[in-house]
Design a protein around this motif. Structure first.
Motif, mmCIF file in Angstrom:
data_model
loop_
_atom_site.group_PDB
_atom_site.id
_atom_site.type_symbol
_atom_site.label_atom_id
_atom_site.label_comp_id
_atom_site.label_asym_id
_atom_site.label_seq_id
_atom_site.Cartn_x
_atom_site.Cartn_y
_atom_site.Cartn_z
ATOM 1 N N ALA A 57 48.704 -4.594 -44.826
ATOM 2 C CA ALA A 57 49.126 -4.586 -43.419
ATOM 3 C C ALA A 57 50.044 -3.410 -43.153
ATOM 4 N N GLU A 58 49.797 -2.713 -42.056
ATOM 5 C CA GLU A 58 50.652 -1.606 -41.672
ATOM 6 C C GLU A 58 51.534 -2.052 -40.526
ATOM 7 N N ARG A 59 52.831 -1.958 -40.763
ATOM 8 C CA ARG A 59 53.803 -2.480 -39.818
ATOM 9 C C ARG A 59 53.828 -1.653 -38.547
ATOM 10 N N GLY B 121 60.052 -15.856 -32.288
ATOM 11 C CA GLY B 121 61.338 -15.192 -32.156
ATOM 12 C C GLY B 121 61.632 -14.267 -33.325
ATOM 13 N N LEU B 122 61.276 -14.670 -34.526
ATOM 14 C CA LEU B 122 61.487 -13.826 -35.706
ATOM 15 C C LEU B 122 60.546 -12.622 -35.709
ATOM 16 N N VAL C 183 61.819 -9.575 -38.143
ATOM 17 C CA VAL C 183 62.060 -10.264 -39.420
ATOM 18 C C VAL C 183 60.728 -10.640 -40.064
ATOM 19 N N LEU C 184 59.783 -11.079 -39.255
ATOM 20 C CA LEU C 184 58.442 -11.396 -39.735
ATOM 21 C C LEU C 184 57.445 -10.358 -39.234
ATOM 22 N N ILE C 185 56.372 -10.184 -39.989
ATOM 23 C CA ILE C 185 55.268 -9.305 -39.612
ATOM 24 C C ILE C 185 54.037 -10.177 -39.412
ATOM 25 N N LEU D 100 59.078 -8.719 -45.021
ATOM 26 C CA LEU D 100 59.390 -7.594 -45.899
ATOM 27 C C LEU D 100 60.241 -8.081 -47.060
ATOM 28 N N GLU D 101 60.028 -7.502 -48.240
ATOM 29 C CA GLU D 101 60.672 -8.007 -49.438
ATOM 30 C C GLU D 101 62.194 -7.989 -49.333
#
Length: 747
Positions: free
Chosen positions: A10-12, A301-302, A307-309, A322-323
């Protein structure tokens, strides 16, 4: 770029800057083949590695392996094998499998997040460099691997502007603006805010993750307000490197700006490995301060706060962290970590139960698509079981429920790893111990280790008899019977498979019944009792059709093809063989596909279609290689394979045989399947016919006489006769009827 889960990395967001570092990494790869990009969390190692991979020139591409998802170093080689698309049904060690597969390939192997499995990564990298001369290894880690021949490139933060002049072209400013527009589409760097943006990215020292988290605030705050709040947080942190204080302060701020339920979801989601879906999030993150019905909104919300992808898997949404943010969340869990880990285990325990319940239904294909995405979390759940006192029995139950998956689609090394660890913690009077012993024996039988299989299955049989465990006794009988059949001892296999069938019927275990019917039919047919074979296999097909499943149906079709071939019914053998290939490729059950293509090859040889037979020999070996097996691994087929190979070599001659086999062996897996199904027609040179001759062969297959062919093609009747004669000679066929069958088989 394949990942260990079989998807695409996955590319952010879009890429910014890094031209100099990309050039450096490429130079080091050209010089030494092993490069590790090092640096603290959040500095952008993964994104840089992906850009290096895209700019590198490797003939066979790049394979991305995400290692942050692993918790056990013993699984590193298996993760790499999975990313390569290898299904090791042979049970060979993962490292050997990887090296053999890459030995003659030109690939860039990208190992991401190696810091927690350094020794295993170093061992793998050294083995790959030694055995695979055209493979490069690019690793990302917070510290170097320490492997011989390693070149280390420390990844710096992005550049920051010294002043506002020309700042819009600066890497850090561009990154901030890009991420800010993701949450506030109208955001622009203007004369009014440029100085504040410059001050912000300088305060964050160009650390990409810190910049991204800060940019997520522009929906509610101006750049000037973000700077003011960050200054207070950074200055209040304990002493340490400015860069790390800046990143930590940014993450702290993101955490503090979350609502309390959002913070709880962040912390609890840190127990996931890799991606997870909404159902999993609701089960693991809901409760105790988080209303389960609110989890969707909290996840949303995250996502807004970066915070989340979000990942889209064929229309199904999954989430990933993300780690660096995952580790932060896990730290915040503190004393609650074990409780949340147990909830995580409970969810994946439930998931394996759902798989077992729905495996023999019309939902089978959906579960075969889903389970690979869940495997890294299943391994984490199993790790919890084997390291937590009193939980080993759950690990065995989970493994037993997904046996159709690992026994057909691989991951045998991982299963053996956890089964052995669980067995060591169980008492011999427990059913789970008995099942663990059986699993070890069954795995040994599958990989052809007859001595270890006999030892394990004998011990499992003793335990099952002593405990009056009829279902496990049936499992042992089936495993032994299947082993005997594949070892070409059909007479000894039959009573064992009959015993298994009786036991499974008594236990009401449909999967066992259908399995015993299939192999029992196979064994009876190879023992010459075609009537008994067809009765068992017809019942197997009927059960499969009633259930709506497709996997066992493909096995039954394969067996019926072989049985009809044994009975010299070539037309039915061809029909069932093609059905087996079609169904087997739908479920990606490559063992069945390979076995079926070999049967079709023998059928073609019996029908004197020698060119097709030899091409199919090569095509079958393509499939066998993809699962690290070969037809000669199984004694039941060796004599028959020798006989049909000899028949075709005598007909074609050694030179033509080798040339035709090589063309089949050069096919891709997809092309091999298409050719077996008659969808793919090889170029004329493969079959030795000119285009005109192929055209005439097609017309013969349509039932046209020489006169009709001559009229259709506006050629003399004698010319048509001459063409037909040449075609029959080239293909070593006796008459027009055989030519019609040959053409039909290739459609």
């Amino acid at each position: 770029m394949a990942t260990a889960g079989g998807g695409v990395k996955a590319e952010r967001t879009s890429y910014v800057g890094r031209a100099r570092e990309i050039a450096q990494a490429r130079r080091l790869l050209n010089r030494g083949r092993l490069v590790t990009l090092t640096g603290p969390g959040g500095v952008g190692k993964t994104r840089l590695a992906l850009r290096v991979a895209r700019s590198a020139r490797y003939a066979d591409g790049t394979v991305f392996v995400e290692l942050a998802d692993l918790r056990d170093p013993a699984l590193v080689a298996g993760a790499v094998a999975g990313a390569l698309g290898l299904r090791a049904l042979s049970g060979r060690p993962g490292l050997s499998l990887v090296v053999d597969h890459l030995a003659d390939r030109e690939v860039l192997l990208l190992l991401d997040n190696c810091e927690h499995v350094l020794d295993a990564c170093a061992e793998l990298a050294v083995a790959v460099l030694a055995g695979c001369p055209r493979v490069g290894v690019l690793a990302t880690s917070r510290q170097s691997l320490g492997a011989e021949g390693e070149h280390v490139l420390s990844v710096p933060p992005l550049s920051v502007p010294e002043d506002v002049d020309g700042a819009d072209e600066n890497e850090s400013v561009r990154l901030f603006a890009d991420r800010a527009r993701a949450v506030a589409p109208d955001f622009e760097v203007t004369d009014d805010n440029r100085a504040d943006v410059v001050a912000l990215v300088r305060r964050l020292e160009g650390v990409p993750l810190a910049i991204e988290l800060a940019a997520a605030r522009v929906r509610a705050l101006t750049p000037a307000q973000i700077v003011a709040r960050l200054d207070l947080r950074i200055l209040s942190r304990d002493a340490g490197p400015q860069r790390q204080r800046s990143l930590r302060a940014t993450i702290d701020w993101s955490h503090d700006l979350c609502t309390e339920p959002e913070r709880l979801v962040w912390r609890r989601a840190s127990v996931f490995s890799g991606s997870f879906d909404l159902e999993a999030a609701e089960a693991v993150c809901g409760g105790d301060g988080v209303d389960r019905a609110d989890v969707l909104d909290l996840v949303d919300g995250l996502l807004d706060k970066s915070v989340l992808i979000r990942e889209d898997h064929s229309g199904l949404l999954r989430y990933r962290m993300l780690e660096t943010l995952r580790q932060y969340g896990h730290e915040k869990l503190g004393a609650d970590a074990d409780r949340v880990a147990r909830r995580h285990r409970d969810w994946y325990d439930h998931l394996t139960a759902c798989f077992a319940d729905r495996w023999l239904t019309a939902e089978q294909l959906a579960w075969l698509d889903r389970l690979p995405r869940e495997l890294t979390n299943i391994w984490v759940a199993l790790e919890f079981c084997v390291r937590t006192p009193g939980e080993a029995a759950v690990a065995v139950r989970m493994l037993d429920r997904i046996r159709p998956y690992w026994s057909v689609f691989g991951h045998m090394n991982e299963v053996r790893h956890y089964a052995c660890q669980a067995a060591a913690q169980l008492t011999e009077d427990s059913r789970e111990y008995r099942v663990a012993v059986w699993i070890e024996g069954f795995l040994a039988a599958l990989r052809g280790d007859a001595e270890l299989a006999a030892k394990g299955l004998f011990r499992a049989a003793e335990l099952a008899t002593a405990a009056a465990d009829d279902e496990l006794s049936a499992d042992v009988a089936f495993s032994a019977g299947m082993g005997m059949f594949l070892a070409d001892h059909t007479a000894q296999a039959i009573p064992l498979l009959e015993q298994a069938l009786v036991g499974y019927r008594a236990a009401g275990f449909p999967e066992g019944i259908i399995n015993a019917l299939c192999f029992g039919g196979f064994a009876h047919g190879y023992n010459g009792d075609y009537a008994a074979a067809r009765a068992l296999l017809d019942e197997c097909v009927a059960m499969s059709e009633d259930a709506g499943e497709i996997y066992f149906r493909s096995w039954a079709m394969c067996a019926l093809g072989y049985i009809h071939l044994e009975a010299d019914d070539l037309a039915e053998a061809e029909r069932y063989g093609r059905l087996a290939v079609r169904h087997g490729s739908t479920t990606e059950a490559w063992f069945i596909v390979a076995a079926s293509i070999h049967m079709l090859a023998w059928n073609a040889a019996r029908g004197r279609m020698f060119d097709r037979a030899v091409t199919l020999f090569g095509a079958a070996d393509v499939i066998w290689a993809s699962i690290d097996l070969q037809a000669r691994s199984f004694p039941i087929w060796v004599a028959r394979l020798d006989r049909h190979e000899a028949l075709t070599k005598e007909a074609l001659g050694a030179t033509a045989y080798d040339r035709t086999y090589s063309r089949g062996r050069a096919m891709s897996v997809a092309a091999a399947v298409d050719y077996a199904l008659g969808k793919h027609r090889p170029p004329p040179e493969i079959v030795g016919l000119t285009r005109r001759e192929q055209e005439i062969a097609e017309l013969v297959a349509e039932g046209m006489t020489n006169r009709e062919i001559a009229e259709r093609l506006s050629i003399a009747r004698r010319t048509a006769e001459t063409h037909v004669g040449h075609i029959l000679t080239k293909l070593n066929l006796a008459n027009r009827a055989q030519l019609a069958v040959w053409v039909t088989s290739r459609r």
